[in-house]
Design an enzyme around this catalytic site. Structure first.
Site, PDB file in Angstrom:
ATOM      1  CD  GLU A 258      -9.119  11.381   0.481  1.00 43.82           C
ATOM      2  OE1 GLU A 258      -9.030  12.420   1.172  1.00 43.82           O
ATOM      3  OE2 GLU A 258      -8.535  10.415   0.155  1.00 43.82           O
TER       4      GLU A 258
ATOM      5  CG  HIS B 160      -7.756   4.749  -1.579  1.00 40.47           C
ATOM      6  ND1 HIS B 160      -7.885   6.090  -1.017  1.00 40.47           N
ATOM      7  CD2 HIS B 160      -6.901   4.193  -1.082  1.00 40.47           C
ATOM      8  CE1 HIS B 160      -7.009   6.231  -0.191  1.00 40.47           C
ATOM      9  NE2 HIS B 160      -6.303   5.001  -0.049  1.00 40.47           N
TER      10      HIS B 160
ATOM     11  CB  CYS C   7      -5.032  13.298   8.125  1.00 38.06           C
ATOM     12  SG  CYS C   7      -4.855  11.716   8.871  1.00 38.06           S
TER      13      CYS C   7
ATOM     14  CG  ASN D  50      -6.873   3.141   7.545  1.00 34.51           C
ATOM     15  OD1 ASN D  50      -5.547   2.557   7.773  1.00 34.51           O
ATOM     16  ND2 ASN D  50      -6.953   4.593   7.552  1.00 34.51           N
TER      17      ASN D  50
ATOM     18  CE1 TYR E 298      -3.770   2.446   0.401  1.00 32.16           C
ATOM     19  CE2 TYR E 298      -2.322   3.314   2.515  1.00 32.16           C
ATOM     20  CZ  TYR E 298      -3.539   3.477   1.353  1.00 32.16           C
ATOM     21  OH  TYR E 298      -4.229   4.597   1.516  1.00 32.16           O
TER      22      TYR E 298
ATOM     23  CG  ASP F 241      -4.556   8.060  -0.414  1.00 33.75           C
ATOM     24  OD1 ASP F 241      -5.214   8.654  -0.915  1.00 33.75           O
ATOM     25  OD2 ASP F 241      -4.061   8.450   0.848  1.00 33.75           O
TER      26      ASP F 241
ATOM     27  NE  ARG G  58     -10.329   8.313   2.918  1.00 32.55           N
ATOM     28  CZ  ARG G  58      -8.892   9.048   3.469  1.00 32.55           C
ATOM     29  NH1 ARG G  58      -7.916   8.329   3.182  1.00 32.55           N
ATOM     30  NH2 ARG G  58      -9.337   9.969   4.324  1.00 32.55           N
TER      31      ARG G  58
ATOM     32  CD  GLU H   8      -9.610   6.717   7.315  1.00 38.69           C
ATOM     33  OE1 GLU H   8      -9.583   5.581   7.669  1.00 38.69           O
ATOM     34  OE2 GLU H   8      -8.474   7.027   6.486  1.00 38.69           O
TER      35      GLU H   8
ATOM     36  CG  ASP I 120      -4.760  12.830  -1.620  1.00 34.79           C
ATOM     37  OD1 ASP I 120      -4.610  11.801  -0.668  1.00 34.79           O
ATOM     38  OD2 ASP I 120      -3.642  13.730  -1.547  1.00 34.79           O
TER      39      ASP I 120
ATOM     40  CG  ASP J  28      -2.694  13.334   4.433  1.00 35.12           C
ATOM     41  OD1 ASP J  28      -2.574  13.516   3.297  1.00 35.12           O
ATOM     42  OD2 ASP J  28      -3.309  12.485   4.916  1.00 35.12           O
TER      43      ASP J  28
END
Length: 306
Positions: free
Chosen positions: A120, A118, A128, A215, A50, A91, A163, A193, A93, A64
């Site tokens: 989101e 992924h 974050c 996660n 990952y 990731d 996500r 998440e 974002d 982040d």
């Protein structure tokens, strides 16, 4: 594994990721912060790698909060993906912009050799997922983002994961409704998440009939569950996104403070990876064999040097 890149073609890695998600075996994907860590993840025997956006931003000395660029993420993620024969999920974002940017993100990550990504449903700039103060876009906006990403996929094996960060903002029921809508829009995998505890993970699993990713990040809002617990409630994959970075940075800080206080690193040697172990992980001997096999020729041509 070849000397200079993965020996497994990108499409085969993507097929392996999809096969793992439907295998009934929990897919464990520790986060890597460098290609060397990717190699170690593979050697230990995990099912995938990952690549965390939080780790990439931290490694650049940034928080982040959506400051990294697609170019940075694709370059670093691609290097980690090529370092092993395992599939790598990255990731992405919010897709680095508007829906058209999300489409470009998928194409770029495919080209970089990632097995999946992924996206989101946070607003831009994102935060974050385990911090307070984040917000999510309306469902229709995320569906547009996903539709753009799915339309840009050229390799049908590339995995697109959706996500949702809605649990902490709109509640668990809303997060479940979003997950169902995202799956209907073409998401192959759902990542929810900041679920709180095993009961919430179990409730989500019972409500959503697509592969699910858990996660297990430290110091966040989720209870740290074991692989067996997640497997027993029917999850398909688990990530440990920042674990290796936190382990490494903890050791680095302790070591630097000891050198500062004692004037030497001699007391740290037992906790270090030995040079010989590093060379083993990097397959130094194979490179030496390659070099020797390639440059063993002789020539009688005057003036030609080896």
């Amino acid at each position: 594994m070849s000397l200079f890149s993965s020996a497994v073609p990108d499409t085969e890695k993507r097929r392996a990721l999809r096969a793992g998600l439907s295998s009934g075996t929990l897919q464990r994907w520790p986060g890597a912060f460098s290609p060397l860590v990717s190699k170690l993840i593979a050697e230990v025997g995990f099912e995938g790698v990952y690549v965390s956006g939080a780790v990439l931003s931290a490694d650049l000395g940034l928080p982040d909060i959506g400051l990294t660029t697609l170019t940075e993420v694709a370059a670093r993620g691609g290097a980690m993906a090529r370092a092993t024969d395992l599939p790598a999920l990255i990731d992405a974002d919010t897709g680095f912009g508007e829906p058209m940017s999300a489409a470009r993100t998928v194409a770029t990550l495919e080209d970089a050799g990632l097995a999946g990504c992924h996206l989101e449903d946070q607003v831009n700039p994102k935060r974050c997922g385990h911090l307070d103060g984040k917000d999510v876009v309306p469902v229709d906006d995320m569906l547009t983002r996903l539709a753009a990403a799915v339309s840009a996929r050229r390799d049908p094996e590339f995995v697109i994961c959706a996500r949702t960060d809605a649990r902490a903002i709109e509640g668990l029921d809303a997060a479940i409704d979003r997950a169902k809508a995202y799956a209907d829009a073409g998401a192959d995998l759902i990542f929810t998440e900041a679920l709180r505890d095993l009961g919430e993970f179990e409730r989500f699993r019972k409500a959503v009939d697509v592969p699910l990713l858990a996660n297990m990040t430290e110091f966040g809002k989720s209870e740290l569950l074991t692989a067996d617990q997640l497997r027993d409630v029917g999850y398909n994959a688990v990530i440990y996104p920042v674990t290796t970075l936190r382990i490494a940075m903890g050791a680095v800080e302790r070591g630097l403070r000891e050198i500062d206080s004692t004037g030497t690193q001699s007391g740290l040697l037992d906790g270090m990876q030995h040079r010989s172990r590093l060379y083993e992980l990097l397959h130094y001997a194979d490179y030496n064999d390659f070099d020797s096999d390639l440059f063993t020729f002789t020539t009688t041509l005057e003036g030609v040097r080896r």
